[in-house]
Design a protein around this motif. Structure first.
Motif, short mmCIF file in Angstrom:
data_model
loop_
_atom_site.label_atom_id
_atom_site.label_comp_id
_atom_site.label_asym_id
_atom_site.label_seq_id
_atom_site.Cartn_x
_atom_site.Cartn_y
_atom_site.Cartn_z
N THR A 167 0.80 -1.24 0.00
CA THR A 167 0.00 0.00 0.00
C THR A 167 0.82 1.28 0.00
OG1 THR A 167 -0.16 -0.07 2.42
CG2 THR A 167 -1.92 -1.14 1.17
N GLY A 168 2.12 1.20 0.19
CA GLY A 168 2.98 2.38 0.19
C GLY A 168 4.14 2.21 -0.76
N ASP A 169 4.95 3.28 -0.89
CA ASP A 169 6.04 3.27 -1.86
C ASP A 169 7.42 3.14 -1.21
OD1 ASP A 169 4.16 3.58 -3.84
OD2 ASP A 169 4.42 5.76 -3.97
N ASP A 170 7.49 3.15 0.11
CA ASP A 170 8.79 3.21 0.78
C ASP A 170 9.63 1.94 0.60
OD1 ASP A 170 8.16 5.72 1.67
OD2 ASP A 170 7.65 5.11 3.71
N LEU A 171 8.99 0.81 0.33
CA LEU A 171 9.72 -0.46 0.26
C LEU A 171 9.90 -0.96 -1.17
CD1 LEU A 171 8.02 -2.29 3.28
CD2 LEU A 171 10.14 -0.98 3.25
N LEU A 172 9.61 -0.14 -2.15
CA LEU A 172 9.75 -0.57 -3.54
C LEU A 172 11.22 -0.91 -3.84
CD1 LEU A 172 7.44 1.92 -5.47
CD2 LEU A 172 6.96 -0.45 -4.81
N GLY A 173 11.41 -2.05 -4.50
CA GLY A 173 12.75 -2.48 -4.87
C GLY A 173 13.59 -2.99 -3.73
N GLU A 174 12.97 -3.26 -2.58
CA GLU A 174 13.72 -3.74 -1.41
C GLU A 174 13.52 -5.23 -1.19
OE1 GLU A 174 13.96 -2.02 2.41
OE2 GLU A 174 13.57 0.02 1.72
#
Length: 274
Positions: A167-174
């Motif tokens: 639901t959020g963008d902070d963990l994209l690509g992690e």
């Protein structure tokens, strides 16, 4: 909310997936949790069931069943229907335990062209009420990892991290490795359960004890030896150091194993008559 806000949860009826779906619903999100028993029905082995599950969803959570590889054509099919974000539930032990199907799934997700997050949890607290419940009730648990401390984590905390990724963008690509706040050995974990239940429960961390227990359960010797090899590598990795990612991502402490045990006792999880 419109159909294009729906989040697909594949594996949404198990220990973690059901919690992911429940948390998303509680947050007001539209959820389509699918399995072989749901409508629409979803079966990894039946590509004819994929389209109805994928229809109209931009975001997808994947939790593969044990020893089940993700079919080669699945992610391309998902992207063709409009999936733009994928969160994959993986496993912290995938290299040492030789979980090749999860290693391949991780690479396929990275290479898919979608936004992605991969979550690798350690052992679940709830393993003691699923895989390990009967041995705990019987009074003897065997896992050939010696006294190496593990990063036991609560399934609710895993689900909360995965919902944050959905639901959020902070963990994209992690690639997010999650553990509980305190590492403890299987022996210490079993001792906490024994103290809380008032019952005598022993732990055997040797290969010999595990081999004996698995043979009694009818597991073939070649499977037993393969598992012992994986557990041996896990033990050789040494003590887990808590990653602190639950605290970083959720801005709160992760649930301690002792709190889980107290709740499980209150739910009568290890009642032999249950």
């Amino acid at each position: 909310m419109g159909l294009d806000n729906t989040i697909l949860v594949i594996g949404g009826t198990g220990t973690v997936g059901s919690r992911v779906a429940a948390r998303l619903r509680a947050a007001g999100r539209d959820v389509r949790a699918v399995s072989r028993q749901t409508v629409p029905r979803f079966d990894w082995a039946d590509p004819g069931t994929w389209a109805a599950a994928l229809d109209g969803v931009p975001t997808m959570f994947i939790l593969l069943p044990d020893q089940t590889a993700m079919p080669e054509g699945f992610l391309p099919a998902a992207l063709r229907t409009g999936v733009r974000r994928v969160v994959l539930h993986s496993d912290r032990g995938l290299e040492v335990m030789g979980l090749d199907h999860l290693q391949r799934a991780e690479q396929e997700v990275r290479d898919s062209g979608a936004e992605w997050t991969i979550v690798r949890p350690d052992w679940f607290h709830q393993d003691f009420e699923t895989f390990f419940r009967q041995p705990v009730i019987d009074g003897r648990l065997c896992v050939p990892v010696g006294d190496a401390r593990q990063g036991f984590i609560d399934a609710d905390d895993i689900a909360a991290v995965e919902v944050a990724a959905l639901t959020g963008d902070d963990l994209l690509g992690e690639l997010v490795e999650v553990t509980g706040p305190r590492a403890l050995s299987f022996g210490a974990a079993v001792a906490e359960i024994a103290a809380a239940t008032g019952r005598e429960i022993t732990f055997d961390g040797t290969a010999g004890g595990y081999r004996e227990a698995m043979r009694a359960d009818g597991l073939p010797d070649e499977v037993i030896e393969m598992l012992i090899g994986g557990f041996g590598r896990l033990a050789a990795r040494g003590d887990t150091k808590p990653t602190g990612t639950v605290e970083r991502i959720l801005n709160r402490p992760g649930r301690d194993f002792s709190d889980y045990v107290a709740d499980a006792v209150a739910r009568d999880v290890w009642n032999p008559a249950g």
